[in-house]
Write a protein that holds these residues in place. Structure first.
Motif, PDB file in Angstrom:
ATOM      1  N   SER A 105      36.528  34.295  37.954  1.00  0.00           N
ATOM      2  CA  SER A 105      37.180  33.168  37.276  1.00  0.00           C
ATOM      3  C   SER A 105      37.026  31.886  38.095  1.00  0.00           C
ATOM      4  CB  SER A 105      38.666  33.447  37.099  1.00  0.00           C
ATOM      5  OG  SER A 105      38.853  34.725  36.629  1.00  0.00           O
ATOM      6  N   GLU A 106      37.023  30.789  37.350  1.00  0.00           N
ATOM      7  CA  GLU A 106      36.845  29.492  37.993  1.00  0.00           C
ATOM      8  C   GLU A 106      38.136  29.063  38.693  1.00  0.00           C
ATOM      9  OE1 GLU A 106      35.546  25.171  36.383  1.00  0.00           O
ATOM     10  OE2 GLU A 106      35.122  26.884  35.098  1.00  0.00           O
ATOM     11  N   VAL A 107      37.993  28.474  39.869  1.00  0.00           N
ATOM     12  CA  VAL A 107      39.166  27.991  40.616  1.00  0.00           C
ATOM     13  C   VAL A 107      39.469  26.565  40.162  1.00  0.00           C
ATOM     14  CG1 VAL A 107      40.002  27.350  42.912  1.00  0.00           C
ATOM     15  CG2 VAL A 107      38.735  29.479  42.598  1.00  0.00           C
ATOM     16  N   ILE A 108      40.717  26.310  39.776  1.00  0.00           N
ATOM     17  CA  ILE A 108      41.091  24.959  39.346  1.00  0.00           C
ATOM     18  C   ILE A 108      41.776  24.198  40.486  1.00  0.00           C
ATOM     19  CG2 ILE A 108      43.291  25.774  38.316  1.00  0.00           C
ATOM     20  CD1 ILE A 108      41.312  22.981  36.745  1.00  0.00           C
TER      21      ILE A 108
ATOM     22  N   GLU B  34      44.334  29.709  46.440  1.00  0.00           N
ATOM     23  CA  GLU B  34      43.573  29.185  45.301  1.00  0.00           C
ATOM     24  C   GLU B  34      44.280  29.586  44.013  1.00  0.00           C
ATOM     25  OE1 GLU B  34      39.715  30.916  45.590  1.00  0.00           O
ATOM     26  OE2 GLU B  34      39.048  29.537  47.160  1.00  0.00           O
ATOM     27  N   VAL B  35      44.137  28.751  42.994  1.00  0.00           N
ATOM     28  CA  VAL B  35      44.681  29.100  41.680  1.00  0.00           C
ATOM     29  C   VAL B  35      43.519  29.106  40.701  1.00  0.00           C
ATOM     30  CG1 VAL B  35      46.401  28.574  39.918  1.00  0.00           C
ATOM     31  CG2 VAL B  35      46.819  27.887  42.282  1.00  0.00           C
ATOM     32  N   LYS B  36      43.354  30.234  40.017  1.00  0.00           N
ATOM     33  CA  LYS B  36      42.256  30.337  39.057  1.00  0.00           C
ATOM     34  C   LYS B  36      42.697  29.745  37.716  1.00  0.00           C
ATOM     35  CE  LYS B  36      40.422  34.396  41.320  1.00  0.00           C
ATOM     36  NZ  LYS B  36      41.446  35.173  41.969  1.00  0.00           N
ATOM     37  N   LYS B  37      41.715  29.277  36.941  1.00  0.00           N
ATOM     38  CA  LYS B  37      41.999  28.672  35.637  1.00  0.00           C
ATOM     39  C   LYS B  37      42.781  29.639  34.767  1.00  0.00           C
ATOM     40  CE  LYS B  37      38.865  25.018  34.447  1.00  0.00           C
ATOM     41  NZ  LYS B  37      37.589  24.610  33.905  1.00  0.00           N
TER      42      LYS B  37
ATOM     43  N   TYR C  71      49.481  27.787  36.560  1.00  0.00           N
ATOM     44  CA  TYR C  71      50.779  27.465  37.167  1.00  0.00           C
ATOM     45  C   TYR C  71      50.794  27.794  38.654  1.00  0.00           C
ATOM     46  CZ  TYR C  71      52.748  27.586  32.378  1.00  0.00           C
ATOM     47  OH  TYR C  71      53.021  27.366  31.056  1.00  0.00           O
ATOM     48  N   VAL C  72      51.482  26.938  39.410  1.00  0.00           N
ATOM     49  CA  VAL C  72      51.963  27.334  40.733  1.00  0.00           C
ATOM     50  C   VAL C  72      53.456  27.528  40.509  1.00  0.00           C
ATOM     51  CG1 VAL C  72      52.320  26.661  43.130  1.00  0.00           C
ATOM     52  CG2 VAL C  72      50.224  25.982  41.944  1.00  0.00           C
ATOM     53  N   PHE C  73      53.923  28.766  40.617  1.00  0.00           N
ATOM     54  CA  PHE C  73      55.297  29.090  40.242  1.00  0.00           C
ATOM     55  C   PHE C  73      56.098  29.376  41.513  1.00  0.00           C
ATOM     56  CE2 PHE C  73      58.818  31.496  38.630  1.00  0.00           C
ATOM     57  CZ  PHE C  73      59.057  30.961  37.374  1.00  0.00           C
TER      58      PHE C  73
ATOM     59  N   ILE D  19      41.988  20.508  46.646  1.00  0.00           N
ATOM     60  CA  ILE D  19      40.918  20.173  45.712  1.00  0.00           C
ATOM     61  C   ILE D  19      41.385  20.601  44.317  1.00  0.00           C
ATOM     62  CG2 ILE D  19      38.470  20.434  45.120  1.00  0.00           C
ATOM     63  CD1 ILE D  19      38.898  19.233  47.899  1.00  0.00           C
ATOM     64  N   PHE D  20      41.578  19.605  43.462  1.00  0.00           N
ATOM     65  CA  PHE D  20      42.009  19.876  42.094  1.00  0.00           C
ATOM     66  C   PHE D  20      40.857  19.543  41.145  1.00  0.00           C
ATOM     67  CE2 PHE D  20      43.559  17.698  38.215  1.00  0.00           C
ATOM     68  CZ  PHE D  20      43.925  18.836  37.514  1.00  0.00           C
ATOM     69  N   ASP D  21      40.383  20.542  40.421  1.00  0.00           N
ATOM     70  CA  ASP D  21      39.310  20.351  39.450  1.00  0.00           C
ATOM     71  C   ASP D  21      38.124  19.586  40.072  1.00  0.00           C
ATOM     72  OD1 ASP D  21      38.304  20.870  36.974  1.00  0.00           O
ATOM     73  OD2 ASP D  21      39.234  19.164  35.972  1.00  0.00           O
ATOM     74  N   GLY D  22      37.797  19.939  41.296  1.00  0.00           N
ATOM     75  CA  GLY D  22      36.663  19.326  41.992  1.00  0.00           C
ATOM     76  C   GLY D  22      36.978  18.032  42.713  1.00  0.00           C
ATOM     77  N   LYS D  23      38.235  17.536  42.600  1.00  0.00           N
ATOM     78  CA  LYS D  23      38.558  16.254  43.250  1.00  0.00           C
ATOM     79  C   LYS D  23      39.497  16.487  44.434  1.00  0.00           C
ATOM     80  CE  LYS D  23      38.593  14.198  38.690  1.00  0.00           C
ATOM     81  NZ  LYS D  23      39.060  15.307  37.865  1.00  0.00           N
ATOM     82  N   ASP D  24      39.210  15.788  45.534  1.00  0.00           N
ATOM     83  CA  ASP D  24      40.056  15.883  46.719  1.00  0.00           C
ATOM     84  C   ASP D  24      41.262  14.952  46.515  1.00  0.00           C
ATOM     85  OD1 ASP D  24      41.266  15.696  49.165  1.00  0.00           O
ATOM     86  OD2 ASP D  24      39.398  15.492  50.303  1.00  0.00           O
TER      87      ASP D  24
END
Ligand code: SF4
Length: 324
Positions: free
Chosen positions: A2-5, A38-41, A209-211, A74-79
């Motif tokens: 899965s892709e990491v968001i 890491e959080v996956k999509k 989510y980060v819960f 790194i969120f959706d490829g952005k630092d």
């Protein structure tokens, strides 16, 4: 795979302690001291630990509500920490926060429609003439009724107010939502409804989510992966089933031993943690948990254990396993 968001790498947040007549910096509270996950999509990362372990500060720092003192997000490829104010404002709708106390996070002077629509309008996410209908559609999705749109927060129950907060976040079409103890102020009977709503929205919208919670039963229910924090560090991290079936760190074992079981015939072997959580301004040397650990060895008092993968994506920082 899965892709990491969202990728949090060695994140640090140290608050200065000032003292003396000149208010000089005399030390630091290391609230977050090198946290990585890491959080996956479309998945949920549960962050657990006692109050004061740094989980709320970690959540706020990764949203850049605090500036960091090290590490990256790194969120959706952005630092996140490399963005200027305009860039940060532009991505704000995509990474949202839901607070613990729904009442204090809602303006008492604004009707629900304005509360939910305010940031949608500001970020021009839908044309102005469609805004009211859009807000109603989001409200329905969050279990609120159309006529609620002109009512004020004080006219709602705690559970409904949390639904308003969720609707406000969801209206911005976020990719990631940090949920900071979102159900701990609610009655137990209402908690399940709000958790189910969050899970439905995740299924329908692919949100990650980060819960953040101290309630392990809730975290077990909603999370795909779980990280356990102690004094500013992750001491263990693993996929949900793996960590609940096979907790390895003595702190995790103690936390998990306190989860009530619905079967009265099952005897609980609760591990009681002695003493208070030490001050993050003066954390113990070596393993930060050694002052409360029943398995403490001499090496634990002087050498910090490495955080290592012991298989099945199960990371632990503890000398008990380093010997193997
Ligand atoms: Fe306990 Fe030592 Fe493991 Fe720390 S490193 S949790 S003190 S056994």
């Amino acid at each position: 795979m899965s892709e990491v968001i969202l990728k949090v790498d060695n994140l640090k947040k140290h608050f200065p302690i000032k003292g003396g007549l000149l208010q000089k910096v005399v030390g630091h509270v290391k609230a977050v001291d090198g946290v990585s996950f890491e959080v996956k999509k479309g998945s949920t990362f549960g962050l657990v630990g006692e109050s004061g372990c740094g989980k709320t500060t970690a959540g706020r720092t990764l949203l850049r509500l605090h500036e960091n003192d090290g590490g990256s997000v790194i969120f959706d490829g952005k630092d996140i920490f490399a963005l200027n104010q305009k860039e940060l404002r532009d991505i704000r709708p995509e990474i949202q926060l839901i607070f613990q106390d729904p009442y204090s996070s809602l303006s008492p002077k604004m009707p629900v429609g304005e509360i939910i629509g305010e940031a949608v309008r500001e970020h021009k996410l839908v044309p102005e003439k469609e805004l009211r209908n859009y807000v109603m559609q989001i409200m329905r999705e969050c279990g609120l009724q159309d006529h609620h749109i002109d009512r004020y927060p004080h006219e709602f129950s705690g559970g409904q107010r949390q639904r308003i907060c969720i609707a406000r976040a969801i209206a911005l079409k976020p990719k990631v939502v940090v949920c900071d103890e979102p159900v701990s102020a609610l009655d137990v009977s209402i908690q399940a409804q709000v958790i189910n709503l969050l899970m439905d929205l995740q299924r329908d919208r692919g949100i990650s989510y980060v819960f953040i919670s101290h309630d392990l039963s809730v975290v077990e229910h909603i999370s795909d992966e779980v990280g356990v924090m102690y004094l500013g560090n992750l001491v263990e991290k693993a996929p949900r089933e793996e960590i609940f079936k096979n907790p390895m760190h003595p702190y995790t074992k103690a936390l998990f031993s306190a989860i009530p079981t619905p079967d009265p015939t099952v005897k609980m072997n609760r591990i009681v943690l002695e003493g208070d959580i030490p001050s993050p301004a003066k954390p113990p040397a070596g393993c930060k948990f050694h002052t409360r650990c029943q398995s403490c060895m001499e090496i634990c008092k002087v050498t910090r254990p490495e955080y290592k993968d012991y298989g099945n994506e199960h990371f632990v920082a503890c000398h008990l396993y380093n010997k193997q």
